[in-house]
Structures are given as structure tokens and as C-alpha cells.
Write a protein that holds these residues in place. Structure first.
Motif, mmCIF file in Angstrom:
data_model
loop_
_atom_site.group_PDB
_atom_site.id
_atom_site.type_symbol
_atom_site.label_atom_id
_atom_site.label_comp_id
_atom_site.label_asym_id
_atom_site.label_seq_id
_atom_site.Cartn_x
_atom_site.Cartn_y
_atom_site.Cartn_z
ATOM 1 N N GLY A 247 63.763 -32.936 -88.041
ATOM 2 C CA GLY A 247 62.890 -34.059 -87.748
ATOM 3 C C GLY A 247 61.402 -33.738 -87.807
ATOM 4 N N GLU A 248 61.018 -32.470 -87.983
ATOM 5 C CA GLU A 248 59.602 -32.103 -88.026
ATOM 6 C C GLU A 248 59.039 -32.056 -89.439
ATOM 7 N N GLY A 249 59.894 -31.977 -90.431
ATOM 8 C CA GLY A 249 59.425 -31.847 -91.806
ATOM 9 C C GLY A 249 59.032 -33.180 -92.412
ATOM 10 N N ALA A 250 58.610 -33.110 -93.634
ATOM 11 C CA ALA A 250 58.245 -34.316 -94.373
ATOM 12 C C ALA A 250 59.498 -35.140 -94.637
ATOM 13 N N PRO A 251 59.389 -36.459 -94.611
ATOM 14 C CA PRO A 251 60.564 -37.282 -94.908
ATOM 15 C C PRO A 251 60.979 -37.112 -96.366
ATOM 16 N N PHE A 252 62.265 -37.176 -96.611
ATOM 17 C CA PHE A 252 62.797 -36.998 -97.959
ATOM 18 C C PHE A 252 62.525 -38.237 -98.794
ATOM 19 N N GLN A 253 61.875 -38.038 -99.912
ATOM 20 C CA GLN A 253 61.589 -39.100 -100.875
ATOM 21 C C GLN A 253 62.263 -38.715 -102.195
ATOM 22 N N PRO A 254 63.378 -39.341 -102.552
ATOM 23 C CA PRO A 254 64.134 -38.906 -103.732
ATOM 24 C C PRO A 254 63.345 -38.959 -105.038
ATOM 25 N N ASP B 267 58.753 -33.911 -108.523
ATOM 26 C CA ASP B 267 58.270 -32.584 -108.156
ATOM 27 C C ASP B 267 59.055 -31.504 -108.891
ATOM 28 N N LEU B 268 60.328 -31.744 -109.121
ATOM 29 C CA LEU B 268 61.132 -30.781 -109.868
ATOM 30 C C LEU B 268 60.847 -30.851 -111.361
#
Length: 67
Positions: free
Chosen positions: A4-11, A17-18
Motif C-alpha cells: 500500500g505504500e508504493g505507486a498505484p499500478f497503472q497497466p 514503460d517496458l
């Protein structure tokens, strides 16, 4: 990092980014997959990003040549 502390996942941002090998949007380093399926998909996206970048650079350099 705790849950819960990291950046929210944006698919979509993660996929971009990949695919874009130069620079970073922050999703690649924030999310790691432990299951083999998504991990291999991420590797495939990285490889295709490098292939696309190489093709774009080759096309641009060919169009800039005097011939």
C-alpha cells in the motif's frame, strides 16, 4: 516497501514503460512479478521495445542520409 505504500499500478503506463527502453516512467522499478507468466510477458515487452527502437533509429538514420 510495505503493501500500500508504493505507486498505484497503472497497466498502460507499465506497458509503455517496458516498451520505451530509454528513460523511465517509474512503473518498471515499482512493480515486480513473481509469477512466471507475467514475468515472461514483461521480458517480451522489453525485447520488443528494443527491436522497435532499433527499427525507428535505423529508419530515421536512413532517411537522413544523402543519396
Amino acid at each position: 516497501m510495505k503493501q500500500g505504500e508504493g505507486a498505484p499500478f497503472q497497466p498502460l503506463v507499465y506497458a509503455l514503460d517496458l516498451l520505451i527502453p530509454i528513460g523511465g516512467l517509474g512503473q518498471r522499478t515499482a512493480w515486480y512479478w513473481t509469477a512466471p507468466g507475467p514475468q515472461w510477458l514483461a521480458y517480451a515487452l522489453l525485447a520488443s521495445g528494443w527491436v522497435l527502437t532499433t527499427a525507428i533509429v535505423a529508419g530515421v538514420s536512413r532517411s537522413l542520409q544523402k543519396d
